[in-house]
Design an enzyme around this catalytic site. Structure first.
Site, PDB file in Angstrom:
ATOM      1  N   CYS A 131      -5.648   0.605  20.889  1.00  0.00           N
ATOM      2  CA  CYS A 131      -5.586  -0.218  22.101  1.00  0.00           C
ATOM      3  C   CYS A 131      -6.479   0.314  23.209  1.00  0.00           C
ATOM      4  CB  CYS A 131      -4.147  -0.309  22.577  1.00  0.00           C
ATOM      5  SG  CYS A 131      -3.398   1.307  22.775  1.00  0.00           S
ATOM      6  N   GLU A 136       3.388  -2.325  26.433  1.00  0.00           N
ATOM      7  CA  GLU A 136       2.069  -1.690  26.290  1.00  0.00           C
ATOM      8  C   GLU A 136       1.238  -2.647  25.458  1.00  0.00           C
ATOM      9  OE1 GLU A 136       3.251   1.759  28.319  1.00  0.00           O
ATOM     10  OE2 GLU A 136       1.261   1.317  27.539  1.00  0.00           O
TER      11      GLU A 136
END
Ligand code: NAD
Length: 537
Positions: free
Chosen positions: A308, A274
């Site tokens: 993020c 990720e």
């Protein structure tokens, strides 16, 4: 700097201690208790973390060597067998108890998250909610996700085929600092309920929160040795985890993700990554402006942009550009920035000096090359040593670093567009593909635009929480933003080896007694035609 202890934090004052001058530290007794959970030798080197809210020391914890990682792996491997042998419902019950414990201890956990990551309390709460949502989901759904699935056999009726799932063994989790509770725990939950053991290596900046989260998992009934925690630098301790685990789940930047993928590829183990993003939020000409402004403030500045899936590109249709930008700037300027352990702050601090330098460098580079700073653009040492104002830029060009590089801070650039096509082109003009957001009153237009954006999640009329919190559906990055997904079926089955068990009854593929190969082939030929005709899948 004077910090105010609120009712909420006083209630859990066993967790933190106020030192002269108002600096908070995690209670050394608590740290000592948590340190016992770290796999490290008696003479281990000690490392001190810094509280981003004050710049002062926060907690001292041991450093695990690669040899300690080997010890952690062996203990995890030994414990995993018994854990995997339990019925899945027993393992799921641990997650459901953990759900309750996280909510019960939210105040104390939020203190730790704030002290280690520097974020505002409202953003720390997102981590509490995330842990509870993911624990509930896998607590309730793991049994269904992991149960055997029947498939149509090669020869219908004669072949009985079942897909089974086995745990990988020991899953290594390398988690970053920006969501210290959420990203250390929520990826471990599906791994654990699937019958794996976990070796967790949280980021050096946010170790206490990860340890406290794991302590709650043990309190919820997880056998002690099924989770092992190692602490230390990524290049040594983290690398040793990647070198020894049976599967690696990594959250962090794209360059580190590539290095981890290289190691995993050499070892032929599975991995999920990720990674970073350069996320776009598009405000279409029919957007509900008040909702879009609120969403943009949250989407750009949650955890001071160190999220993020936060937006660093704000693409605005020219028809509503002036109205939207005017209101947005007003809302940004009204934000309360601070470093206090209380509610009512809209944005906290950056995590440390390195992040402050990166954010300042991006803004200075843009300013020097002609961008307009509509608001913000300054460090705020008066509010905290690593605080930076929420910043809005306009006139950003491809020559500027912040156009394509991830800033990972409270900086957003506005791009006016004349059409949806132009908006989609900007959204897709990046190597990343993590999250996007589209604001329109027309749900169909929103869904159609979403499908055209190359991004793992797209939120319509929300910044990021709708997709992030919909944990039954997969979440993760396209392109340079990652490999694999968390959440939902994919988020748990990635931690398993799938197995195809096919039982052949009566007759098989070697032909029928007394039948020539040619006649048997002709029989199969006819059977295959019939299978298609009756629409077998
Ligand atoms: P980073 O890649 O520098 O570090 C991430 C972690 O990996 C750190 O704890 C680091 O010590 C460790 N590490 C470094 N080298 C390693 C190695 N060889 N083996 C094992 N571990 C190693 O990232 P960062 O700057 O700490 O975090 C910010 C980045 O993370 C941003 O790019 C952000 O977008 C990304 N991120 C992504 C998600 C997501 O879900 N996609 C979530 C949070 C953060």
């Amino acid at each position: 700097m004077t910090q105010v202890l609120t009712d909420a934090s006083i209630e859990h004052s066993a967790t933190i201690v106020e030192f002269p001058g108002g600096d908070h530290r995690v209670d050394p007794k608590r740290v000592a208790r948590l340190a016992r959970r770290v796999v490290a030798g008696p003479d281990a080197e000690q490392s001190v973390s810094i509280c981003p809210m004050t710049g002062q020391p926060l907690a001292t914890l041991p450093v695990s060597t690669p040899e300690d990682v080997t010890v952690a792996m062996s203990a995890a491997r030994a414990a995993q067998r018994g854990w995997a042998a339990l019925p899945v419902q027993r393992r799921a019950a641990v997650l459901l108890r953990f759900h309750d414990l996280v909510l019960e201890h939210e105040s104390e956990l939020m203190d730790l998250i704030q002290l280690e990551a520097g974020k505002a309390r409202r953003h720390a709460f997102e981590e509490i909610a995330d842990c509870a949502i993911v624990a509930r989901h896998y607590g309730r759904r793991a049994s269904a996700y992991l149960s055997d699935t029947r498939h149509l056999g090669a020869l219908p009726v004669l072949t009985q085929t079942v897909e089974a799932h086995h745990p990988k063994g020991v899953v290594g989790i390398i988690s970053p600092w920006n969501y210290p509770l959420s990203l250390a725990i929520t990826d471990a939950l599906p791994a654990l309920v699937a019958g794996n053991a976990v070796v967790l290596r949280p980021d050096q900046k946010c170790r206490v929160t990860a340890l406290a989260g794991m302590e709650l998992l043990v309190e919820a009934g997880l056998p002690q040795d099924v989770v092992q925690i190692v602490l230390g630098p990524g290049g040594t301790t983290g690398q040793a985890v990647v070198e020894q685990a049976d599967y690696v789940c990594f959250t962090g930047s794209t360059p580190t993700g590539r290095r981890i993928a290289e190691t995993a590829a050499r070892r032929l183990i599975g991995y999920s990554l990720e990674l970073g993003g350069k996320n776009t939020m598009y405000i279409a000409d029919d957007a509900h402006l008040d909702r879009a402004v609120e969403g943009a403030v949250r989407g750009c500045f949650s955890s001071a942009g160190q999220l993020c899936i936060s937006a660093e590109r704000l693409v605005v249709h020219e028809r509503i550009h002036d109205a939207f930008v005017g209101r947005f700037i007003q809302a940004v300027e009204a934000m309360r920035i601070g470093t206090e352990l209380r509610w009512g702050i809209d944005m906290g601090s950056l995590v440390g000096q390195e992040q402050l330098e990166l954010v300042s460098a991006h803004v200075e580079d843009a300013r020097a090359k002609g961008a307009t700073v509509l608001t913000g653009g300054r460090a705020r040492p008066d509010l905290g040593p690593f605080c930076y104002e929420p910043t809005v830029l306009e006139g950003v060009t491809p020559q500027m670093r912040c156009r394509d590089e991830e800033t990972f801070g409270p900086v957003v650039s506005i791009y006016p567009v004349a059409s949806d096509d132009e908006a989609v082109a900007i959204a897709n003009d990046t190597d990343y593909g993590l999250n996007a957001s589209v604001w329109t009153r027309d749900g169909r237009r929103g869904r159609e635009l979403a499908r055209r954006i190359h991004s793992g999640t797209v939120n319509v009329n929300e910044a990021y929480a709708a997709a992030w919190g919909s944990v039954g559906a997969p979440m993760g990055g396209m392109k340079d933003s990652g490999v694999g997904r968390r959440h939902g079926r994919e988020g748990i089955l990635k931690y398993t080896e799938s197995q195809n068990i096919a039982v052949q009854r009566i007759t098989g593929f070697g032909g029928l007694p007394g039948m020539s190969d040619q006649r048997f082939a002709a029989l199969l030929n006819t059977s295959l035609k019939v299978m298609k005709m009756v629409r077998l899948p």
